[in-house]
Design a protein around this motif. Structure first.
Motif, mmCIF file in Angstrom:
data_model
loop_
_atom_site.group_PDB
_atom_site.id
_atom_site.type_symbol
_atom_site.label_atom_id
_atom_site.label_comp_id
_atom_site.label_asym_id
_atom_site.label_seq_id
_atom_site.Cartn_x
_atom_site.Cartn_y
_atom_site.Cartn_z
ATOM 1 N N GLY A 109 -3.162 10.679 -11.972
ATOM 2 C CA GLY A 109 -3.286 11.127 -10.591
ATOM 3 C C GLY A 109 -3.605 10.026 -9.597
ATOM 4 N N GLU A 110 -3.406 8.752 -9.987
ATOM 5 C CA GLU A 110 -3.680 7.661 -9.060
ATOM 6 C C GLU A 110 -2.575 7.576 -8.002
ATOM 7 O OE1 GLU A 110 -4.410 4.007 -11.071
ATOM 8 O OE2 GLU A 110 -5.966 4.840 -12.372
ATOM 9 N N ARG A 111 -2.957 7.132 -6.820
ATOM 10 C CA ARG A 111 -2.004 7.082 -5.706
ATOM 11 C C ARG A 111 -1.257 5.748 -5.716
ATOM 12 N NH1 ARG A 111 -2.166 5.387 -0.367
ATOM 13 N NH2 ARG A 111 -4.306 4.641 -0.668
ATOM 14 N N LEU A 112 0.063 5.838 -5.496
ATOM 15 C CA LEU A 112 0.857 4.622 -5.370
ATOM 16 C C LEU A 112 0.581 3.974 -4.017
ATOM 17 C CD1 LEU A 112 4.355 5.613 -6.817
ATOM 18 C CD2 LEU A 112 2.785 3.906 -7.733
ATOM 19 N N ARG A 113 0.251 2.700 -4.017
ATOM 20 C CA ARG A 113 -0.061 1.994 -2.782
ATOM 21 C C ARG A 113 1.226 1.421 -2.183
ATOM 22 N NH1 ARG A 113 -4.105 -1.994 -5.746
ATOM 23 N NH2 ARG A 113 -2.155 -2.174 -6.901
ATOM 24 N N PRO A 114 1.304 1.381 -0.849
ATOM 25 C CA PRO A 114 2.510 0.819 -0.209
ATOM 26 C C PRO A 114 2.808 -0.605 -0.656
ATOM 27 C CG PRO A 114 1.162 1.969 1.406
ATOM 28 C CD PRO A 114 0.361 1.927 0.142
ATOM 29 N N ALA A 115 1.758 -1.430 -0.807
ATOM 30 C CA ALA A 115 1.972 -2.812 -1.238
ATOM 31 C C ALA A 115 2.580 -2.858 -2.634
ATOM 32 C CB ALA A 115 0.650 -3.576 -1.213
ATOM 33 N N SER A 116 2.188 -1.932 -3.503
ATOM 34 C CA SER A 116 2.725 -1.906 -4.861
ATOM 35 C C SER A 116 4.197 -1.508 -4.854
ATOM 36 C CB SER A 116 1.925 -0.932 -5.722
ATOM 37 O OG SER A 116 0.575 -1.337 -5.807
ATOM 38 N N VAL A 117 4.553 -0.546 -4.015
ATOM 39 C CA VAL A 117 5.959 -0.142 -3.909
ATOM 40 C C VAL A 117 6.803 -1.299 -3.383
ATOM 41 C CG1 VAL A 117 7.566 1.452 -2.798
ATOM 42 C CG2 VAL A 117 5.335 2.272 -3.604
ATOM 43 N N LEU A 118 6.279 -2.002 -2.364
ATOM 44 C CA LEU A 118 6.996 -3.170 -1.839
ATOM 45 C C LEU A 118 7.148 -4.235 -2.916
ATOM 46 C CD1 LEU A 118 8.224 -4.819 0.459
ATOM 47 C CD2 LEU A 118 5.904 -5.539 1.086
ATOM 48 N N GLY A 119 6.078 -4.495 -3.668
ATOM 49 C CA GLY A 119 6.157 -5.474 -4.757
ATOM 50 C C GLY A 119 7.184 -5.069 -5.798
ATOM 51 N N LEU A 120 7.253 -3.775 -6.113
ATOM 52 C CA LEU A 120 8.231 -3.282 -7.081
ATOM 53 C C LEU A 120 9.652 -3.534 -6.596
ATOM 54 C CD1 LEU A 120 9.175 -1.657 -9.527
ATOM 55 C CD2 LEU A 120 8.816 0.422 -8.196
ATOM 56 N N LEU A 121 9.919 -3.264 -5.323
ATOM 57 C CA LEU A 121 11.267 -3.461 -4.795
ATOM 58 C C LEU A 121 11.664 -4.932 -4.833
ATOM 59 C CD1 LEU A 121 11.141 -1.021 -1.735
ATOM 60 C CD2 LEU A 121 12.285 -0.672 -3.934
ATOM 61 N N GLY A 126 14.633 -9.264 -8.045
ATOM 62 C CA GLY A 126 14.597 -10.440 -8.906
ATOM 63 C C GLY A 126 15.179 -10.173 -10.275
ATOM 64 N N LEU A 127 14.867 -9.010 -10.863
ATOM 65 C CA LEU A 127 15.418 -8.654 -12.171
ATOM 66 C C LEU A 127 16.937 -8.526 -12.119
ATOM 67 C CD1 LEU A 127 12.796 -6.018 -13.387
ATOM 68 C CD2 LEU A 127 13.108 -8.342 -14.253
ATOM 69 N N VAL A 276 6.904 -13.177 -6.820
ATOM 70 C CA VAL A 276 6.462 -12.729 -5.494
ATOM 71 C C VAL A 276 6.105 -11.247 -5.534
ATOM 72 C CG1 VAL A 276 7.207 -12.320 -3.115
ATOM 73 C CG2 VAL A 276 7.698 -14.509 -4.217
ATOM 74 N N GLY A 277 6.939 -10.453 -6.228
ATOM 75 C CA GLY A 277 6.636 -9.030 -6.347
ATOM 76 C C GLY A 277 5.314 -8.777 -7.050
ATOM 77 N N LEU A 278 5.045 -9.535 -8.106
ATOM 78 C CA LEU A 278 3.777 -9.398 -8.820
ATOM 79 C C LEU A 278 2.603 -9.799 -7.927
ATOM 80 C CD1 LEU A 278 4.854 -10.843 -12.285
ATOM 81 C CD2 LEU A 278 4.224 -8.470 -11.821
ATOM 82 N N LEU A 279 2.772 -10.873 -7.157
ATOM 83 C CA LEU A 279 1.710 -11.313 -6.249
ATOM 84 C C LEU A 279 1.435 -10.274 -5.180
ATOM 85 C CD1 LEU A 279 2.716 -15.074 -5.863
ATOM 86 C CD2 LEU A 279 0.612 -14.219 -6.905
#
Length: 295
Positions: A109-121, A126-127, A276-279
């Protein structure tokens, strides 16, 4: 962080970064599933007789061993056996950070953070670049990339399980969790390779394969997780976890120096985007919290 502990953190990062080159060496002499069985047999025995079992029900220990140990490395070893270069494997496996976010959102039930979604994209872009071209002009096999991502997903599921454990001795968890994988690994080896290939590999095992097994079991698993758990017991997780971002840096550098792995320009850009996404995923929320009051 004290200088001595900083040095210990760097020792762990180097040990884990070199791990991928050593896996490649091990796979040159042993089939993937047999390598996994022998690695975790060495981790578990005889250490279980000297390390106290974590205060966890057996079902959680089995779940941990089935995800972080069996699942992660079964997929990773098969990926590298099917053409995933060691340096890129160390990078793509870090996809576990993003899988962890989604699994934590789905199951905890943890909330996805906007920064994490941006990092994922960013990391996903990169992948995509990594998969377009290998250093010799050919693409990295799609199967190898998918298998590595499955390894990252297994690692992430183990991370989510570990969060439910609360405070637990990480070294004991690693050793007792290593009881789970050897038999399933041997069953997979029997299915994929057959008894004749297993017997031939064991009878003709080389010195380099033995050294690789010792490194994977003693250095990467016992020493690495032992020092990591010591750091986590002394410092907040947010101060220790970012050091893991250096693992693919060491992995790429060691693969280039020791194995002559060369990446095409597109893959260097892809690797840069993944980093960069991980950072962004690790440091983005703190930066946003700092910028928000100023704005």
């Amino acid at each position: 962080m004290a200088p001595r502990d900083l040095l210990l953190a760097l020792v762990v990062i180097v040990a884990w970064g070199l791990n991928f080159v050593v896996i490649k060496v091990g796979l040159d002499g042993l089939p993937p599933m047999l390598l996994g069985a022998l690695r975790f047999a060495l981790v578990a025995f005889p250490a279980v007789f000297f390390v106290r079992r974590p205060a966890l029900p057996w079902r959680w220990l089995i779940a941990y061993g089935a995800t972080i140990s069996l699942g992660q490395f079964a997929f990773l070893f098969e990926a590298m056996a099917h053409g995933m270069p060691p340096g890129l494997a160390s990078l793509v496996l870090q996809s576990q950070a993003f899988f962890t976010l989604f699994f934590a959102a789905a199951f905890l039930g943890e909330r996805l953070r906007p920064a994490s979604v941006l990092g994922l994209l960013i990391a996903a872009g990169g992948l995509a670049l990594i998969g377009l071209q290998h250093g010799d002009g050919q693409g990295v096999p799609l199967l190898a990339i998918v298998l590595t991502l499955c390894g990252g997903a297994s690692w992430a599921m183990g991370n989510v399980l570990t969060r439910r454990f609360g405070s637990v001795n990480l070294m004991g968890l690693v050793i007792w969790g290593a009881i789970v994988p050897p038999l399933p690994f041997m069953a997979l080896a029997w299915y994929f390779d057959g008894p004749e290939r297993i017997a031939q590999a064991l009878l003709n095992i080389s010195g380099s394969s033995i050294l690789a097994l010792v490194y994977l079991a003693v250095v990467a698993s016992m020493l690495g997780y032992g020092l990591w758990s010591r750091l986590l017991s002394r410092y907040p997780a947010g101060k220790v976890a970012p050091f893991s971002l250096l693992v693919p840096v060491v992995g790429l550098a060691s693969a280039a120096l020791l194995l002559g792995e060369r990446l095409a320009p597109l893959q260097w850009w892809g690797g840069l985007l993944v980093m960069v996404g991980l950072l962004v995923n690790v440091f983005g929320p703190q930066l946003l919290r700092r910028w928000a009051p100023a704005a």
